[in-house]
Scaffold this motif. Structure first.
Motif, PDB file in Angstrom:
ATOM      1  N   THR A  19       0.690  -1.108  -0.069  1.00 17.80           N
ATOM      2  CA  THR A  19      -0.081  -0.041  -0.015  1.00 17.80           C
ATOM      3  C   THR A  19       0.882   1.398  -0.146  1.00 17.80           C
ATOM      4  O   THR A  19       0.607   2.053  -0.660  1.00 17.80           O
ATOM      5  N   SER A  22       2.475   1.702  -3.544  1.00 14.50           N
ATOM      6  CA  SER A  22       1.400   2.100  -4.390  1.00 14.50           C
ATOM      7  C   SER A  22       0.873   3.505  -4.307  1.00 14.50           C
ATOM      8  O   SER A  22       0.907   4.304  -5.233  1.00 14.50           O
ATOM      9  N   ASN A  23       0.919   4.037  -2.852  1.00 19.37           N
ATOM     10  CA  ASN A  23       0.610   5.405  -2.789  1.00 19.37           C
ATOM     11  C   ASN A  23       1.851   6.331  -3.286  1.00 19.37           C
ATOM     12  O   ASN A  23       1.425   7.424  -3.977  1.00 19.37           O
TER      13      ASN A  23
END
Length: 92
Positions: A19, A22-23
């Motif tokens: 996560t 990805s961010n």
């Protein structure tokens, strides 16, 4: 039970890392696109649509209206320009 907790903890770490990465990638791409958008000149008015030839048949009229609708959907024509061109085609 310790093996289960270890598996759950490992999954949580992997998911959290994925996560975060990805961010970070999303933010980096958004910043690049914003920089590219600022570098390109902004057009205040859309260029005028090409003059429509006189419609000789219903098929030509339908084709012109379809093309006009596509230009409007693409954001090239404003609502007012679309209505004006549509009136010309239908009057044609």
């Amino acid at each position: 039970m310790p093996g289960l907790v270890r598996g759950v903890a490992r999954t949580a770490v992997i998911a959290g890392t994925a996560t975060a990465v990805s961010n970070r990638v999303s933010r980096r791409q958004a910043n690049r696109w914003a920089d590219q958008g600022a570098a390109e000149p902004a057009y205040e008015e859309a260029p005028p649509p090409p003059p429509a030839p006189a419609a000789s048949s219903t098929d030509d009229t339908l084709a012109q209206l379809k093309e006009l609708g596509e230009l409007k959907a693409a954001g090239i024509l404003t609502e007012a320009e679309f209505e004006a061109q549509k009136a010309k085609i239908l009057a044609g």
